[in-house]
Design a protein around this motif. Structure first.
Motif, PDB file in Angstrom:
ATOM      1  N   ASN A  87       0.861  -1.179   0.000  1.00 39.04           N
ATOM      2  CA  ASN A  87       0.000   0.000   0.000  1.00 39.04           C
ATOM      3  C   ASN A  87       0.899   1.231   0.000  1.00 39.04           C
ATOM      4  OD1 ASN A  87      -2.288   1.581   0.046  1.00 39.04           O
ATOM      5  ND2 ASN A  87      -2.557   1.430   2.254  1.00 39.04           N
ATOM      6  N   PRO A  88       1.445   1.607  -1.165  1.00 32.96           N
ATOM      7  CA  PRO A  88       2.405   2.716  -1.220  1.00 32.96           C
ATOM      8  C   PRO A  88       1.823   4.013  -0.666  1.00 32.96           C
ATOM      9  CG  PRO A  88       2.374   1.503  -3.294  1.00 32.96           C
ATOM     10  CD  PRO A  88       1.219   1.008  -2.493  1.00 32.96           C
ATOM     11  N   ALA A  89       2.682   4.787  -0.039  1.00 29.09           N
ATOM     12  CA  ALA A  89       2.264   6.069   0.534  1.00 29.09           C
ATOM     13  C   ALA A  89       2.105   7.114  -0.570  1.00 29.09           C
ATOM     14  CB  ALA A  89       3.296   6.541   1.550  1.00 29.09           C
ATOM     15  N   TRP A  90       1.321   8.144  -0.278  1.00 28.49           N
ATOM     16  CA  TRP A  90       1.232   9.298  -1.171  1.00 28.49           C
ATOM     17  C   TRP A  90       2.476  10.156  -0.981  1.00 28.49           C
ATOM     18  CZ3 TRP A  90      -2.304   9.153  -4.808  1.00 28.49           C
ATOM     19  CH2 TRP A  90      -3.492   8.449  -4.587  1.00 28.49           C
ATOM     20  N   VAL A  91       3.092  10.530  -2.088  1.00 28.54           N
ATOM     21  CA  VAL A  91       4.307  11.343  -2.030  1.00 28.54           C
ATOM     22  C   VAL A  91       4.220  12.457  -3.071  1.00 28.54           C
ATOM     23  CG1 VAL A  91       5.773   9.477  -1.173  1.00 28.54           C
ATOM     24  CG2 VAL A  91       5.513   9.808  -3.644  1.00 28.54           C
ATOM     25  N   SER A  92       4.943  13.520  -2.812  1.00 26.84           N
ATOM     26  CA  SER A  92       5.021  14.636  -3.746  1.00 26.84           C
ATOM     27  C   SER A  92       6.251  14.457  -4.631  1.00 26.84           C
ATOM     28  CB  SER A  92       5.111  15.962  -2.977  1.00 26.84           C
ATOM     29  OG  SER A  92       5.164  17.056  -3.858  1.00 26.84           O
ATOM     30  N   VAL A  93       6.062  14.580  -5.947  1.00 24.43           N
ATOM     31  CA  VAL A  93       7.176  14.439  -6.889  1.00 24.43           C
ATOM     32  C   VAL A  93       7.084  15.522  -7.956  1.00 24.43           C
ATOM     33  CG1 VAL A  93       7.354  11.940  -6.562  1.00 24.43           C
ATOM     34  CG2 VAL A  93       5.928  12.842  -8.413  1.00 24.43           C
ATOM     35  N   CYS A  94       8.230  15.860  -8.521  1.00 20.92           N
ATOM     36  CA  CYS A  94       8.284  16.741  -9.688  1.00 20.92           C
ATOM     37  C   CYS A  94       8.469  15.879 -10.934  1.00 20.92           C
ATOM     38  CB  CYS A  94       9.435  17.736  -9.567  1.00 20.92           C
ATOM     39  SG  CYS A  94       9.204  18.957  -8.255  1.00 20.92           S
ATOM     40  N   ILE A  95       7.702  16.189 -11.969  1.00 19.51           N
ATOM     41  CA  ILE A  95       7.696  15.404 -13.207  1.00 19.51           C
ATOM     42  C   ILE A  95       8.004  16.317 -14.380  1.00 19.51           C
ATOM     43  CG2 ILE A  95       6.293  13.967 -14.742  1.00 19.51           C
ATOM     44  CD1 ILE A  95       4.595  13.232 -12.277  1.00 19.51           C
ATOM     45  N   LYS A  96       8.889  15.862 -15.234  1.00 20.99           N
ATOM     46  CA  LYS A  96       9.254  16.605 -16.444  1.00 20.99           C
ATOM     47  C   LYS A  96       8.756  15.829 -17.660  1.00 20.99           C
ATOM     48  CE  LYS A  96      13.401  18.142 -16.453  1.00 20.99           C
ATOM     49  NZ  LYS A  96      14.891  18.180 -16.508  1.00 20.99           N
ATOM     50  N   SER A  97       8.079  16.529 -18.559  1.00 22.20           N
ATOM     51  CA  SER A  97       7.601  15.931 -19.806  1.00 22.20           C
ATOM     52  C   SER A  97       8.531  16.359 -20.938  1.00 22.20           C
ATOM     53  CB  SER A  97       6.167  16.396 -20.088  1.00 22.20           C
ATOM     54  OG  SER A  97       5.738  15.994 -21.372  1.00 22.20           O
ATOM     55  N   TYR A  98       8.898  15.406 -21.806  1.00 24.71           N
ATOM     56  CA  TYR A  98       9.829  15.713 -22.885  1.00 24.71           C
ATOM     57  C   TYR A  98       9.595  14.743 -24.045  1.00 24.71           C
ATOM     58  CZ  TYR A  98      12.393  11.634 -21.139  1.00 24.71           C
ATOM     59  OH  TYR A  98      12.739  10.363 -20.752  1.00 24.71           O
ATOM     60  N   TYR A  99      10.220  15.014 -25.181  1.00 26.67           N
ATOM     61  CA  TYR A  99      10.114  14.106 -26.325  1.00 26.67           C
ATOM     62  C   TYR A  99      11.504  13.633 -26.723  1.00 26.67           C
ATOM     63  CZ  TYR A  99      11.396  18.298 -29.008  1.00 26.67           C
ATOM     64  OH  TYR A  99      12.033  19.417 -29.474  1.00 26.67           O
ATOM     65  N   VAL A 100      11.542  12.484 -27.392  1.00 26.70           N
ATOM     66  CA  VAL A 100      12.828  11.918 -27.811  1.00 26.70           C
ATOM     67  C   VAL A 100      12.985  11.905 -29.325  1.00 26.70           C
ATOM     68  CG1 VAL A 100      13.069  10.515 -25.738  1.00 26.70           C
ATOM     69  CG2 VAL A 100      11.895   9.563 -27.728  1.00 26.70           C
ATOM     70  N   SER A 101      11.930  12.289 -30.063  1.00 25.42           N
ATOM     71  CA  SER A 101      12.012  12.330 -31.523  1.00 25.42           C
ATOM     72  C   SER A 101      11.337  13.600 -32.032  1.00 25.42           C
ATOM     73  CB  SER A 101      11.337  11.103 -32.143  1.00 25.42           C
ATOM     74  OG  SER A 101      11.262  11.221 -33.555  1.00 25.42           O
ATOM     75  N   LYS A 102      12.093  14.450 -32.712  1.00 29.48           N
ATOM     76  CA  LYS A 102      11.528  15.685 -33.241  1.00 29.48           C
ATOM     77  C   LYS A 102      10.490  15.425 -34.327  1.00 29.48           C
ATOM     78  CE  LYS A 102      15.434  18.763 -32.284  1.00 29.48           C
ATOM     79  NZ  LYS A 102      16.433  19.703 -32.874  1.00 29.48           N
ATOM     80  N   ARG A 149       6.672  11.121 -26.551  1.00 29.47           N
ATOM     81  CA  ARG A 149       6.694  11.817 -25.253  1.00 29.47           C
ATOM     82  C   ARG A 149       6.994  10.839 -24.125  1.00 29.47           C
ATOM     83  NH1 ARG A 149       1.475  14.692 -22.552  1.00 29.47           N
ATOM     84  NH2 ARG A 149       0.639  12.663 -23.179  1.00 29.47           N
ATOM     85  N   ASN A 150       7.882  11.244 -23.242  1.00 29.60           N
ATOM     86  CA  ASN A 150       8.220  10.494 -22.035  1.00 29.60           C
ATOM     87  C   ASN A 150       8.126  11.414 -20.829  1.00 29.60           C
ATOM     88  OD1 ASN A 150       8.709   7.971 -23.156  1.00 29.60           O
ATOM     89  ND2 ASN A 150      10.875   8.366 -23.518  1.00 29.60           N
ATOM     90  N   PHE A 151       8.220  10.798 -19.653  1.00 21.55           N
ATOM     91  CA  PHE A 151       8.224  11.551 -18.404  1.00 21.55           C
ATOM     92  C   PHE A 151       9.403  11.097 -17.559  1.00 21.55           C
ATOM     93  CE2 PHE A 151       3.774  10.930 -19.704  1.00 21.55           C
ATOM     94  CZ  PHE A 151       3.392  12.247 -19.888  1.00 21.55           C
ATOM     95  N   ARG A 152       9.926  12.025 -16.762  1.00 22.18           N
ATOM     96  CA  ARG A 152      10.996  11.664 -15.834  1.00 22.18           C
ATOM     97  C   ARG A 152      10.833  12.434 -14.529  1.00 22.18           C
ATOM     98  NH1 ARG A 152      16.534  13.428 -18.723  1.00 22.18           N
ATOM     99  NH2 ARG A 152      17.438  13.042 -16.658  1.00 22.18           N
ATOM    100  N   ILE A 153      11.330  11.843 -13.459  1.00 20.70           N
ATOM    101  CA  ILE A 153      11.318  12.470 -12.139  1.00 20.70           C
ATOM    102  C   ILE A 153      12.517  13.411 -12.043  1.00 20.70           C
ATOM    103  CG2 ILE A 153      11.432  12.052  -9.653  1.00 20.70           C
ATOM    104  CD1 ILE A 153       8.907  10.980 -10.845  1.00 20.70           C
ATOM    105  N   PHE A 154      12.314  14.590 -11.449  1.00 22.21           N
ATOM    106  CA  PHE A 154      13.436  15.503 -11.235  1.00 22.21           C
ATOM    107  C   PHE A 154      13.190  16.306  -9.961  1.00 22.21           C
ATOM    108  CE2 PHE A 154      10.403  18.403 -12.957  1.00 22.21           C
ATOM    109  CZ  PHE A 154      10.797  19.691 -12.592  1.00 22.21           C
ATOM    110  N   ASP A 155      14.257  16.891  -9.427  1.00 26.20           N
ATOM    111  CA  ASP A 155      14.188  17.771  -8.251  1.00 26.20           C
ATOM    112  C   ASP A 155      13.362  17.169  -7.113  1.00 26.20           C
ATOM    113  OD1 ASP A 155      15.823  19.594  -9.391  1.00 26.20           O
ATOM    114  OD2 ASP A 155      14.307  21.138  -9.747  1.00 26.20           O
ATOM    115  N   THR A 156      13.478  15.866  -6.934  1.00 27.99           N
ATOM    116  CA  THR A 156      12.754  15.152  -5.882  1.00 27.99           C
ATOM    117  C   THR A 156      13.751  14.304  -5.107  1.00 27.99           C
ATOM    118  OG1 THR A 156      10.782  15.040  -7.293  1.00 27.99           O
ATOM    119  CG2 THR A 156      10.861  13.551  -5.393  1.00 27.99           C
ATOM    120  N   LYS A 157      13.649  14.329  -3.786  1.00 29.04           N
ATOM    121  CA  LYS A 157      14.585  13.595  -2.936  1.00 29.04           C
ATOM    122  C   LYS A 157      13.817  12.751  -1.930  1.00 29.04           C
ATOM    123  CE  LYS A 157      18.266  14.311   0.504  1.00 29.04           C
ATOM    124  NZ  LYS A 157      19.087  15.329   1.216  1.00 29.04           N
TER     125      LYS A 157
END
Length: 315
Positions: free
Chosen positions: A280-295, A302-310
């Motif tokens: 039963n995972p806890a609720w946590v706050s995260v920062c998510i970055k959306s980006y693309y890998v093919s112009k 489109r992909n997503f990655r976690i950033f600025d989260t510790k």
């Protein structure tokens, strides 16, 4: 209301948002009432995620983006399937934008996701917007979106991530001034490249084996599955973002321990992991970055990655 559902037979009043034939003769009705479905325990084995990943949605394919962007971003959307084949001309009674009462539908959970089944014993009753029951649903939703905390999972946690007990504040983000958004906000955002802050549960991770958290070059590379009451997405943890998340390279055992805290894995006092217990995972706050890998295909790649989260040290 969706926030009150349990497995079994249930009467539900909600707005019909969309009907879609995900596969031939496999129809889904999308129903919403502005509240959040309760989170479910995750029973899948983490070691199986690489070969049998948790699905991001019940349908075999995600909704087309043009349809997805018409749906509400706050409140859970329940998928209702049909137990028996349905004639297309019968779908005319399922009018998008209309409120209805679904009588005696069966509610079930698959891979942690809620869904309904319209059985031979179920009934559908159209309900005017002026009906007292519908007016109450709309009032509750209007009250919710007027709040600063409207995007927080209601009924599952306090209205502010900052009001969580210190022992449950598993993550810290570097953008306290930014408002939390839902994962549906993320998915329907008008631009491919963007940054968000969300309250989520981390329900799966690949790889899960500690010795595989990093590439041969020694850089972090893993994929997390995030969920909130509105959606599930995959988000990568890569290179320096992994260094931020795990506070550098504290060793395989410490990284595994921190990841287990995110995933809701039970550990005994001697750090032995209990693998056969539902998580039963806890609720946590995260920062998510959306980006693309093919112009050449920015939305399709489109992909997503976690950033600025510790992950903060546990008690």
């Amino acid at each position: 209301m969706l926030r009150e559902i349990k497995e079994g037979h249930f009467n539900l009043a909600g707005k019909i948002l969309h009907c879609w034939e995900a596969l031939k003769d496999n129809w889904f009705v999308y129903v919403w009432d502005g509240t959040d479905t309760p989170p479910n325990a995750i029973t899948s084995m983490l070691e199986d995620e690489i070969n049998h990943p948790l699905p991001l949605q019940l349908e075999s394919l995600p909704l087309p983006r043009d349809v997805l962007c018409t749906l509400p971003t706050v409140g859970s959307i329940l998928r209702i399937a049909f137990e028996l084949p349905i004639e297309k001309n019968h779908l005319n009674v399922l009018k998008s934008g209309k409120w209805a009462q679904f009588i005696n539908i069966r509610l079930k959970v698959y891979a942690g996701l809620w869904y309904g089944v319209f059985t031979s014993h179920s009934k559908l009753r159209h309900t005017p917007n002026e009906d007292r029951l519908i007016a109450e649903r709309q009032r509750l939703y209007d009250d919710r979106i007027s709040l600063k905390s409207r995007n927080m999972p209601i009924g599952s946690m306090p209205q502010s991530i900052d009001s969580l007990p210190e022992s449950l504040c598993i993550t810290k983000v570097n953008h306290d001034h930014v408002r939390h958004l839902t994962l549906m906000d993320v998915l329907t955002h008008s631009e491919v490249t963007a940054k968000f802050k969300c309250v989520v549960r981390v329900v799966a991770a690949v790889p899960y084996q500690g010795e595989k958290f990093c590439t041969p070059a020694g850089k972090y590379m893993m994929r997390l599955t995030l969920e909130d009451p509105t959606a599930r997405i995959h988000a990568f943890v890569v290179d320096e973002d992994g260094e931020t998340l795990f506070d550098g390279y504290p060793g395989t055992a410490n990284v595994k321990r921190k990841l287990n805290r995110l995933l809701g894995v039970t550990e005994c006092d001697d750090s032995i992991v209990v693998n056969d217990r539902p998580r039963n995972p806890a609720w946590v706050s995260v920062c998510i970055k959306s980006y693309y890998v093919s112009k050449s295909d920015v939305w399709g790649s489109r992909n997503f990655r976690i950033f600025d989260t510790k992950i903060v040290d546990g008690p």
